[in-house]
Design an enzyme around this catalytic site. Structure first.
Site, PDB file in Angstrom:
ATOM      1  N   TYR A   9      15.807  22.170   2.719  1.00 40.01           N
ATOM      2  CA  TYR A   9      16.529  21.208   2.457  1.00 40.01           C
ATOM      3  C   TYR A   9      17.410  20.815   3.236  1.00 40.01           C
ATOM      4  CZ  TYR A   9      15.199  23.700  -1.996  1.00 40.01           C
ATOM      5  OH  TYR A   9      14.295  24.284  -2.850  1.00 40.01           O
TER       6      TYR A   9
ATOM      7  N   SER B  10      14.814  23.232 -11.485  1.00 39.22           N
ATOM      8  CA  SER B  10      15.091  22.326 -11.930  1.00 39.22           C
ATOM      9  C   SER B  10      15.627  22.486 -13.234  1.00 39.22           C
ATOM     10  CB  SER B  10      14.404  20.872 -10.988  1.00 39.22           C
ATOM     11  OG  SER B  10      14.482  20.119 -10.473  1.00 39.22           O
ATOM     12  N   PRO B  11      16.342  23.138 -13.850  1.00 39.64           N
ATOM     13  CA  PRO B  11      16.385  23.504 -14.738  1.00 39.64           C
ATOM     14  C   PRO B  11      16.483  22.521 -16.461  1.00 39.64           C
ATOM     15  CG  PRO B  11      18.157  24.856 -14.131  1.00 39.64           C
ATOM     16  CD  PRO B  11      17.009  24.019 -13.264  1.00 39.64           C
TER      17      PRO B  11
ATOM     18  N   GLY C 219       9.639  15.846 -15.789  1.00 41.85           N
ATOM     19  CA  GLY C 219       9.530  15.258 -15.218  1.00 41.85           C
ATOM     20  C   GLY C 219       9.661  15.852 -13.740  1.00 41.85           C
TER      21      GLY C 219
ATOM     22  N   VAL D  29      17.608  13.986 -15.057  1.00 37.88           N
ATOM     23  CA  VAL D  29      18.031  14.959 -15.935  1.00 37.88           C
ATOM     24  C   VAL D  29      18.054  14.624 -18.243  1.00 37.88           C
ATOM     25  CG1 VAL D  29      20.694  15.980 -16.933  1.00 37.88           C
ATOM     26  CG2 VAL D  29      20.884  15.319 -14.571  1.00 37.88           C
ATOM     27  N   PHE D  30      17.902  15.682 -17.946  1.00 41.19           N
ATOM     28  CA  PHE D  30      17.013  14.941 -19.792  1.00 41.19           C
ATOM     29  C   PHE D  30      18.460  14.847 -20.897  1.00 41.19           C
ATOM     30  CE2 PHE D  30      16.366  19.642 -19.764  1.00 41.19           C
ATOM     31  CZ  PHE D  30      17.560  20.284 -20.239  1.00 41.19           C
TER      32      PHE D  30
END
Length: 285
Positions: free
Chosen positions: A32, A195-196, A200, A205-206
């Site tokens: 990271y 990645s909650p 994809g 972000v949804f």
């Protein structure tokens, strides 16, 4: 993984906010920011005067430029680098970041044993592993693997789908992970969801995304009913699963951390959990 380029004051606010809310588990990886994220975190901890006993630190190793490496030498060298960057004598958890098909389990066992006996690492786990890979590694290890970090969000439900569409002629019934969800539950391995909030593979972000109108409508309606935000519901949905999954937020926004902390106080009903699942485009038989 995104704090490497943040201003010092912003990092301090993020860490202090999470601690004030009772969140003390911090997930890192040696890749990271090329290691900078661990250094930035350690500098913030020092500025804030946070005692080591107040933190649970996890880091990951095994990804190198263009390949994966679970050799004993690389694991030991990686941990020494992690400890130096985090300015600590030990880490609570070490995960192997992604499966190395050239893995020699006995060599990993030697590395883990050395790290355990030296006190540099207290617990061990993996990331993105399937059951067979865990079994292969575990057979040579003297200690139990404690965690498996896997991608999971409302829009990335692969580990859930197959169990709901068993023996059906549908894409969701394809076994892509060897039944990792049930396997981890049986073996008492903690699943950590990375990645909650993403759909994809890091595509975005949804939440409040026009690509997911039905999902956001349902999240919006339920957020009013439960008195939390859509962001909070995204985590509450994961937390509702009896596998007792840990969510790795990956956020740099203190407000989002607060929203998630609020959502940890609620529990979705079974109908609402399935309603959110279906709103994301998933089917039920």
């Amino acid at each position: 993984m995104r704090i490497g380029g943040m201003e010092a004051a912003k990092v301090d606010e993020l860490i202090q906010t999470s601690l004030d809310l009772g969140i003390d588990f911090y997930d890192h990886a040696d890749i990271y920011g090329g290691g900078k994220c661990e250094e930035v975190f350690a500098a913030s901890v020092a500025r804030l005067g946070i005692g080591r006993d107040k933190l649970v630190l996890q880091s990951k190793c095994g990804i190198r430029k263009g390949y994966f490496d679970f050799s004993k030498e690389h694991i030991l060298t990686s941990v020494d680098g992690i400890l130096k960057r985090l300015d600590t004598h030990y880490i609570d958890v070490l995960l192997l970041h992604r499966p190395d098909t050239l893995v020699e389990p006995e060599e990993v066992a030697e590395a883990f044993t050395t790290l355990s006996q030296s006190g540099k690492v207290r617990n061990f786990g993996v990331s993105n592993f399937n059951p067979g890979q865990i079994e292969l590694l575990q057979a040579s290890l003297p200690m139990k693997l404690q965690a498996n970090q896997l991608q999971l969000s409302i829009t990335n439900t692969g580990m859930i789908d197959r169990g709901l569409t068993v023996n059906m002629k549908h894409n969701n019934s394809i076994d892509r992970d060897g039944g990792i969800l049930d396997y981890c539950r049986l073996k008492k391995i903690t699943i950590q969801a990375w990645s909650p909030f993403q759909y994809g593979f890091f595509e975005g972000v949804f939440i409040d995304n026009d690509k997911f109108p039905e999902l956001n409508k349902v999240l919006g309606d339920l957020s009013e009913e439960y008195g939390v935000t859509k962001t909070g519901l995204a985590i509450a949905w994961i937390q509702r699963h009896p596998a007792k999954i840990q969510s790795v937020l990956g956020t740099t926004n203190p407000d989002r951390v607060r929203q998630v902390a609020d959502a940890c106080k609620i529990q979705l009903t079974r109908p609402h959990w399935y309603e959110i699942y279906r709103a994301a485009g998933n089917i039920l038989p």
